[in-house]
Each structure stands twice: as structure tokens, then as C-alpha cells.
Design a protein around this motif. Structure first.
Motif, mmCIF file in Angstrom:
data_model
loop_
_atom_site.group_PDB
_atom_site.id
_atom_site.type_symbol
_atom_site.label_atom_id
_atom_site.label_comp_id
_atom_site.label_asym_id
_atom_site.label_seq_id
_atom_site.Cartn_x
_atom_site.Cartn_y
_atom_site.Cartn_z
ATOM 1 N N PHE A 78 0.850 -1.195 0.000
ATOM 2 C CA PHE A 78 0.000 0.000 0.000
ATOM 3 C C PHE A 78 0.879 1.236 0.000
ATOM 4 O O PHE A 78 1.868 1.304 0.728
ATOM 5 C CB PHE A 78 -0.900 0.028 1.239
ATOM 6 C CG PHE A 78 -1.647 1.328 1.372
ATOM 7 C CD1 PHE A 78 -2.748 1.592 0.585
ATOM 8 C CD2 PHE A 78 -1.205 2.305 2.254
ATOM 9 C CE1 PHE A 78 -3.413 2.806 0.679
ATOM 10 C CE2 PHE A 78 -1.860 3.521 2.361
ATOM 11 C CZ PHE A 78 -2.972 3.765 1.568
ATOM 12 N N VAL A 79 0.497 2.236 -0.796
ATOM 13 C CA VAL A 79 1.237 3.488 -0.897
ATOM 14 C C VAL A 79 0.269 4.659 -0.700
ATOM 15 O O VAL A 79 -0.723 4.767 -1.425
ATOM 16 C CB VAL A 79 1.930 3.612 -2.281
ATOM 17 C CG1 VAL A 79 2.605 4.950 -2.434
ATOM 18 C CG2 VAL A 79 2.910 2.473 -2.494
ATOM 19 N N ALA A 90 12.158 12.342 0.020
ATOM 20 C CA ALA A 90 12.026 12.889 -1.328
ATOM 21 C C ALA A 90 10.671 12.519 -1.927
ATOM 22 O O ALA A 90 10.250 11.365 -1.875
ATOM 23 C CB ALA A 90 13.152 12.373 -2.211
ATOM 24 N N VAL A 91 10.004 13.518 -2.464
ATOM 25 C CA VAL A 91 8.670 13.330 -3.037
ATOM 26 C C VAL A 91 8.576 13.982 -4.416
ATOM 27 O O VAL A 91 9.388 14.826 -4.776
ATOM 28 C CB VAL A 91 7.569 13.939 -2.138
ATOM 29 C CG1 VAL A 91 7.522 13.257 -0.783
ATOM 30 C CG2 VAL A 91 7.735 15.439 -1.971
ATOM 31 N N ASP A 109 9.123 9.543 -4.045
ATOM 32 C CA ASP A 109 9.675 9.357 -5.389
ATOM 33 C C ASP A 109 10.174 7.940 -5.658
ATOM 34 O O ASP A 109 10.510 7.597 -6.789
ATOM 35 C CB ASP A 109 10.761 10.390 -5.696
ATOM 36 C CG ASP A 109 12.026 10.225 -4.871
ATOM 37 O OD1 ASP A 109 12.089 9.308 -4.016
ATOM 38 O OD2 ASP A 109 12.962 11.016 -5.083
ATOM 39 N N ASP A 110 10.181 7.089 -4.625
ATOM 40 C CA ASP A 110 10.587 5.700 -4.811
ATOM 41 C C ASP A 110 9.459 4.709 -4.482
ATOM 42 O O ASP A 110 9.686 3.508 -4.337
ATOM 43 C CB ASP A 110 11.809 5.387 -3.950
ATOM 44 C CG ASP A 110 11.552 5.563 -2.460
ATOM 45 O OD1 ASP A 110 10.453 6.035 -2.069
ATOM 46 O OD2 ASP A 110 12.453 5.245 -1.660
ATOM 47 N N GLY A 143 4.611 3.884 -13.319
ATOM 48 C CA GLY A 143 3.563 2.914 -12.993
ATOM 49 C C GLY A 143 2.429 2.965 -13.997
ATOM 50 O O GLY A 143 2.234 3.970 -14.685
ATOM 51 N N GLU A 144 1.697 1.881 -14.063
ATOM 52 C CA GLU A 144 0.538 1.777 -14.948
ATOM 53 C C GLU A 144 -0.700 1.625 -14.074
ATOM 54 O O GLU A 144 -0.716 0.786 -13.171
ATOM 55 C CB GLU A 144 0.700 0.557 -15.855
ATOM 56 C CG GLU A 144 -0.471 0.294 -16.748
ATOM 57 C CD GLU A 144 -0.344 -1.034 -17.497
ATOM 58 O OE1 GLU A 144 -1.402 -1.617 -17.801
ATOM 59 O OE2 GLU A 144 0.783 -1.487 -17.746
#
Length: 179
Positions: A78-79, A90-91, A109-110, A143-144
Motif C-alpha cells: 500500500f502506498v 524525497a517526493v 519518489d521511490d 507505474g501503470e
């Protein structure tokens, strides 16, 4: 014999909140009922069961509750996509327009690896601005989007149409007319 409850039956409608003329669709009553919450989570993930989904992203804040539960059921990570200034490290960020101004959301960002298939989850689809910003963040990281899943759609505000015009698969458990 009464008919079985549906997801929409667990959602409370509060007139004139946050402004006169608005009917607020309150999903906290859905979340507080174990049967309602289970039903919503099961129905949100149902179209994606058996498909490749690598991560679930949830939009702040109620999307965290639903997204975390959906990710758990799909056995994926989950993000969170948060409001500006809430994530450490970092964003990347994306601005979007609201009815009353602008806002910004951020994603680590990761958080997404190029090629990952991501399911976007939130409680409510109104104009689609927040969801579109979330989609752009995921896509910027490579990402898709596997799909966009919501508990409530407010069709008159055009969010579904907006996301579908971006080529998104949109799944909503129920719709309410009016604002």
C-alpha cells in the motif's frame, strides 16, 4: 423478508454540510459497521481479483482506510498519496484545481517502480481532480494504472467521465444524484 443491505445503505447523507445546498455523503457510518466495511472492501477489489496488481495507492485520507484493506486482501503493498508537506523524504508533487482554489498532493519518489500495475482507491469520486493528480504521480514514476476504485460516485460532478477520458477503468460501488 427485507432485502439485504447494499453499500449505499450504510452511507449517511448529511444535508447542508459543509455548505448550504450540499449533501455530504458520510462513509464513516459504512466504516464503523463490520458488515458494511467488509462488503465495501470485497466489492472494491472484486473486479481486480485475479488480475495483476502490484500496489494499491490510496488518496488522503479515507482512501488510506479502504486502500490499506484492499491491499491486504490482494496481498500487495500500500502506498499513500498525501497532501503537500505530510510525507518525509524525497517526493514528487502534482497540483490540481478544486472548486474553491488549488491543492497539491505528493508521493514518495521511490514508492512505485517502473512497470508496476497500480490500483487507485478512494472513498468518493466527485470532479476527479484529486484522482487525476494521483494518476499523474503514479505515471510519472512509470507505474501503470490497473484501475480506479471508489465507494461513491457523484455523476453530476463529472469525475467518472474525466477519468474515463484519460483511458482509466473506473469502478464505483454506488452513485448518488445531486451535490
Amino acid at each position: 423478508m427485507s432485502k439485504p443491505k447494499e453499500v449505499r445503505d450504510y452511507i449517511r447523507s448529511i444535508p447542508d454540510f459543509p455548505h448550504e445546498g450540499i449533501i455530504f455523503r458520510d462513509v464513516t457510518t459504512l466504516f464503523s459497521d463490520p458488515r458494511g466495511l467488509r462488503m465495501a472492501v470485497d466489492q472494491l477489489l472484486q473486479p481486480y481479483a485475479g488480475l495483476r496488481v502490484d500496489k494499491v495507492v490510496g488518496l488522503e485520507a479515507r482512501g488510506f482506510i479502504l486502500g490499506g484493506a484492499v491491499a491486504h486482501q490482494l496481498s500487495v503493498g500500500f502506498v499513500p498519496i498525501r497532501k503537500k508537506g505530510k510525507l518525509p523524504g524525497a517526493v514528487i508533487s502534482e497540483r490540481y484545481t478544486l472548486e474553491y482554489g488549488e491543492a497539491e498532493v505528493e508521493l514518495h519518489d521511490d514508492a512505485i517502480t517502473a512497470g508496476e500495475r497500480v490500483l487507485l482507491v478512494d472513498d468518493l469520486l466527485a470532479t476527479g481532480g484529486t484522482a487525476e493528480a494521483g494518476i499523474k504521480l503514479v505515471e510519472r514514476l512509470g507505474g501503470e494504472i490497473a484501475g480506479c476504485a471508489f465507494v461513491v460516485d457523484l455523476p453530476e460532478l463529472g469525475g467518472r467521465k474525466r477519468l474515463e477520458e484519460l483511458g482509466m477503468d473506473v469502478h464505483a460501488l454506488c452513485a448518488f444524484d445531486g451535490l
